[in-house]
Motif scaffolding. Structure first.
Motif, PDB file in Angstrom:
ATOM      1  N   ASN A  85      40.538  -5.614  16.528  1.00  0.00           N
ATOM      2  CA  ASN A  85      39.422  -5.524  15.580  1.00  0.00           C
ATOM      3  C   ASN A  85      39.732  -6.407  14.381  1.00  0.00           C
ATOM      4  O   ASN A  85      40.679  -6.170  13.641  1.00  0.00           O
ATOM      5  CB  ASN A  85      39.185  -4.062  15.152  1.00  0.00           C
ATOM      6  N   LEU A  86      38.961  -7.445  14.214  1.00  0.00           N
ATOM      7  CA  LEU A  86      39.213  -8.414  13.141  1.00  0.00           C
ATOM      8  C   LEU A  86      38.574  -7.940  11.842  1.00  0.00           C
ATOM      9  O   LEU A  86      37.365  -7.766  11.760  1.00  0.00           O
ATOM     10  CB  LEU A  86      38.647  -9.781  13.531  1.00  0.00           C
ATOM     11  N   LEU A  87      39.408  -7.751  10.834  1.00  0.00           N
ATOM     12  CA  LEU A  87      38.961  -7.343   9.507  1.00  0.00           C
ATOM     13  C   LEU A  87      39.510  -8.340   8.497  1.00  0.00           C
ATOM     14  O   LEU A  87      40.564  -8.947   8.718  1.00  0.00           O
ATOM     15  CB  LEU A  87      39.460  -5.936   9.179  1.00  0.00           C
ATOM     16  N   ALA A  88      38.821  -8.509   7.381  1.00  0.00           N
ATOM     17  CA  ALA A  88      39.257  -9.483   6.381  1.00  0.00           C
ATOM     18  C   ALA A  88      40.707  -9.257   5.926  1.00  0.00           C
ATOM     19  O   ALA A  88      41.483 -10.218   5.849  1.00  0.00           O
ATOM     20  CB  ALA A  88      38.295  -9.472   5.189  1.00  0.00           C
ATOM     21  N   PRO A  89      41.128  -8.012   5.625  1.00  0.00           N
ATOM     22  CA  PRO A  89      42.501  -7.827   5.137  1.00  0.00           C
ATOM     23  C   PRO A  89      43.575  -8.078   6.190  1.00  0.00           C
ATOM     24  O   PRO A  89      44.730  -8.318   5.842  1.00  0.00           O
ATOM     25  CB  PRO A  89      42.517  -6.353   4.693  1.00  0.00           C
ATOM     26  N   THR A  90      43.209  -8.002   7.477  1.00  0.00           N
ATOM     27  CA  THR A  90      44.212  -8.125   8.538  1.00  0.00           C
ATOM     28  C   THR A  90      44.022  -9.379   9.388  1.00  0.00           C
ATOM     29  O   THR A  90      44.735  -9.568  10.365  1.00  0.00           O
ATOM     30  CB  THR A  90      44.173  -6.891   9.457  1.00  0.00           C
ATOM     31  N   TYR A  91      43.078 -10.231   9.019  1.00  0.00           N
ATOM     32  CA  TYR A  91      42.743 -11.375   9.876  1.00  0.00           C
ATOM     33  C   TYR A  91      43.949 -12.286  10.118  1.00  0.00           C
ATOM     34  O   TYR A  91      44.239 -12.665  11.266  1.00  0.00           O
ATOM     35  CB  TYR A  91      41.591 -12.180   9.269  1.00  0.00           C
ATOM     36  N   ALA A  92      44.649 -12.647   9.070  1.00  0.00           N
ATOM     37  CA  ALA A  92      45.799 -13.553   9.213  1.00  0.00           C
ATOM     38  C   ALA A  92      46.863 -12.948  10.119  1.00  0.00           C
ATOM     39  O   ALA A  92      47.468 -13.648  10.946  1.00  0.00           O
ATOM     40  CB  ALA A  92      46.392 -13.875   7.839  1.00  0.00           C
ATOM     41  N   HIS A  93      47.081 -11.636   9.999  1.00  0.00           N
ATOM     42  CA  HIS A  93      48.075 -10.972  10.847  1.00  0.00           C
ATOM     43  C   HIS A  93      47.603 -10.928  12.298  1.00  0.00           C
ATOM     44  O   HIS A  93      48.408 -11.077  13.226  1.00  0.00           O
ATOM     45  CB  HIS A  93      48.344  -9.561  10.336  1.00  0.00           C
ATOM     46  N   SER A  94      46.305 -10.735  12.497  1.00  0.00           N
ATOM     47  CA  SER A  94      45.766 -10.726  13.855  1.00  0.00           C
ATOM     48  C   SER A  94      45.944 -12.087  14.520  1.00  0.00           C
ATOM     49  O   SER A  94      46.304 -12.175  15.696  1.00  0.00           O
ATOM     50  CB  SER A  94      44.280 -10.340  13.837  1.00  0.00           C
ATOM     51  N   VAL A  95      45.695 -13.157  13.758  1.00  0.00           N
ATOM     52  CA  VAL A  95      45.867 -14.508  14.293  1.00  0.00           C
ATOM     53  C   VAL A  95      47.321 -14.738  14.689  1.00  0.00           C
ATOM     54  O   VAL A  95      47.618 -15.266  15.772  1.00  0.00           O
ATOM     55  CB  VAL A  95      45.409 -15.557  13.259  1.00  0.00           C
ATOM     56  N   HIS A  96      48.245 -14.333  13.814  1.00  0.00           N
ATOM     57  CA  HIS A  96      49.675 -14.496  14.108  1.00  0.00           C
ATOM     58  C   HIS A  96      50.058 -13.699  15.351  1.00  0.00           C
ATOM     59  O   HIS A  96      50.800 -14.193  16.216  1.00  0.00           O
ATOM     60  CB  HIS A  96      50.505 -14.044  12.917  1.00  0.00           C
ATOM     61  N   LEU A  97      49.537 -12.486  15.469  1.00  0.00           N
ATOM     62  CA  LEU A  97      49.837 -11.654  16.636  1.00  0.00           C
ATOM     63  C   LEU A  97      49.343 -12.320  17.918  1.00  0.00           C
ATOM     64  O   LEU A  97      50.048 -12.327  18.939  1.00  0.00           O
ATOM     65  CB  LEU A  97      49.183 -10.285  16.458  1.00  0.00           C
ATOM     66  N   LEU A  98      48.144 -12.900  17.873  1.00  0.00           N
ATOM     67  CA  LEU A  98      47.602 -13.572  19.056  1.00  0.00           C
ATOM     68  C   LEU A  98      48.451 -14.775  19.452  1.00  0.00           C
ATOM     69  O   LEU A  98      48.561 -15.108  20.633  1.00  0.00           O
ATOM     70  CB  LEU A  98      46.155 -13.999  18.788  1.00  0.00           C
ATOM     71  N   SER A 106      44.293 -11.818  28.757  1.00  0.00           N
ATOM     72  CA  SER A 106      42.958 -12.113  28.239  1.00  0.00           C
ATOM     73  C   SER A 106      42.765 -11.451  26.879  1.00  0.00           C
ATOM     74  O   SER A 106      43.299 -10.367  26.625  1.00  0.00           O
ATOM     75  CB  SER A 106      41.883 -11.616  29.207  1.00  0.00           C
ATOM     76  N   VAL A 107      41.980 -12.103  26.020  1.00  0.00           N
ATOM     77  CA  VAL A 107      41.822 -11.650  24.636  1.00  0.00           C
ATOM     78  C   VAL A 107      40.369 -11.300  24.343  1.00  0.00           C
ATOM     79  O   VAL A 107      39.459 -12.089  24.593  1.00  0.00           O
ATOM     80  CB  VAL A 107      42.296 -12.745  23.647  1.00  0.00           C
ATOM     81  N   MET A 108      40.184 -10.097  23.801  1.00  0.00           N
ATOM     82  CA  MET A 108      38.879  -9.587  23.388  1.00  0.00           C
ATOM     83  C   MET A 108      38.930  -9.326  21.885  1.00  0.00           C
ATOM     84  O   MET A 108      39.848  -8.658  21.399  1.00  0.00           O
ATOM     85  CB  MET A 108      38.572  -8.290  24.151  1.00  0.00           C
ATOM     86  N   LEU A 109      37.954  -9.813  21.141  1.00  0.00           N
ATOM     87  CA  LEU A 109      37.935  -9.657  19.689  1.00  0.00           C
ATOM     88  C   LEU A 109      36.630  -9.022  19.237  1.00  0.00           C
ATOM     89  O   LEU A 109      35.586  -9.229  19.845  1.00  0.00           O
ATOM     90  CB  LEU A 109      38.111 -11.012  18.999  1.00  0.00           C
ATOM     91  N   GLY A 110      36.701  -8.249  18.155  1.00  0.00           N
ATOM     92  CA  GLY A 110      35.516  -7.628  17.586  1.00  0.00           C
ATOM     93  C   GLY A 110      35.789  -7.288  16.137  1.00  0.00           C
ATOM     94  O   GLY A 110      36.672  -7.861  15.502  1.00  0.00           O
ATOM     95  N   GLY A 111      35.019  -6.349  15.594  1.00  0.00           N
ATOM     96  CA  GLY A 111      35.231  -5.938  14.209  1.00  0.00           C
ATOM     97  C   GLY A 111      34.282  -6.613  13.236  1.00  0.00           C
ATOM     98  O   GLY A 111      33.460  -7.453  13.606  1.00  0.00           O
ATOM     99  N   HIS A 112      34.406  -6.239  11.952  1.00  0.00           N
ATOM    100  CA  HIS A 112      33.500  -6.725  10.917  1.00  0.00           C
ATOM    101  C   HIS A 112      33.552  -8.243  10.769  1.00  0.00           C
ATOM    102  O   HIS A 112      32.534  -8.901  10.571  1.00  0.00           O
ATOM    103  CB  HIS A 112      33.836  -6.072   9.574  1.00  0.00           C
TER     104      HIS A 112
END
Length: 225
Positions: A85-98, A106-112
């Motif tokens: 779930n992509l959120l503004a406060p965690t976006y950079a961390h999500s990108v790094h995790l990916l 396979s990658v599925m993304l969602g969120g605000h």
């Protein structure tokens, strides 16, 4: 403070849904025990489970996990899909995790953030792969994607990247629920209530309700007679 542990490796997991941490706890110490429940991910997981898929939710923020630790857990479990779930406060961390994720998953993304800026996310070259970018409430579309990723061309508000190019088709669904209503995790609702919901004759706390692809968000607030 870390939560450690592992995702069950003896299961053939279809999907692991990840709530990314607010900080990279590889670098920063977690100083509190407060976190909000990941209700949206739980809805998706419950619906997918009830449709026969093996799904787990990994709340990296609640467990105080660093990004390298989360990636190691996911790569060891080797699910078919990982969802964030992509959120503004965690976006950079999500990108790094990916970037740390096994490229075969396979990658599925969602969120605000996905709902607010889908094209920018699809064009973000830092994200290695995007197999499904799901806008809005995803309970009804995730089980269909888990069945066959090629169904994304028929699903409303589902985008992806193909050969580095954003794929953003405009799709209108004739069925606002996409799945059979009885397969949704709302046990207390009878067929009669579902009929009233589908025909728009039920009472809702939101009077502006109308059938659409993300209708389950509003349906949760239906008032039973």
């Amino acid at each position: 403070m870390t939560g450690g542990g592992a995702i069950e490796s003896d299961l053939d997991l279809d999907l692991v849904l990840v709530n990314s941490p607010l900080k990279d706890y590889d670098q920063s110490v977690r100083r509190n025990d407060f976190t909000l429940p990941t209700l949206g991910l739980a809805y998706i997981a419950t619906c997918a489970n009830q449709n026969g898929f093996s799904v787990r939710v990994l709340d990296a923020e609640a467990r105080g996990l660093g990004l390298s630790e989360v990636a190691a857990m996911l790569n060891e479990a080797r699910p078919r899909w990982v969802g964030l779930n992509l959120l503004a406060p965690t976006y950079a961390h999500s990108v790094h995790l990916l970037q740390l994720l096994d490229p075969s998953i396979s990658v599925m993304l969602g969120g605000h953030q996905a709902k607010a800026m889908p094209r920018a996310i699809l064009e973000d070259s830092r994200i290695p792969r995007i197999d499904a970018l799901v806008l809005g409430e995803a309970e009804t579309r995730v089980p269909i994607l888990l069945t066959d990723v090629n169904t994304r061309v028929e699903l409303p508000s589902v985008f992806w990247r193909d050969g580095g190019k954003p794929m953003m088709p405009v799709v209108r669904s004739k069925n606002p629920f996409l799945l059979a209503p009885t397969s949704m995790p709302c046990r207390c609702w009878t067929e009669a209530i579902w009929t009233r919901i589908l025909t728009g004759t039920a009472e809702f706390l939101n009077p502006r309700w109308s059938p659409r692809a993300d209708a389950p968000l509003i349906v949760r607030f239906a008032v039973q007679p």
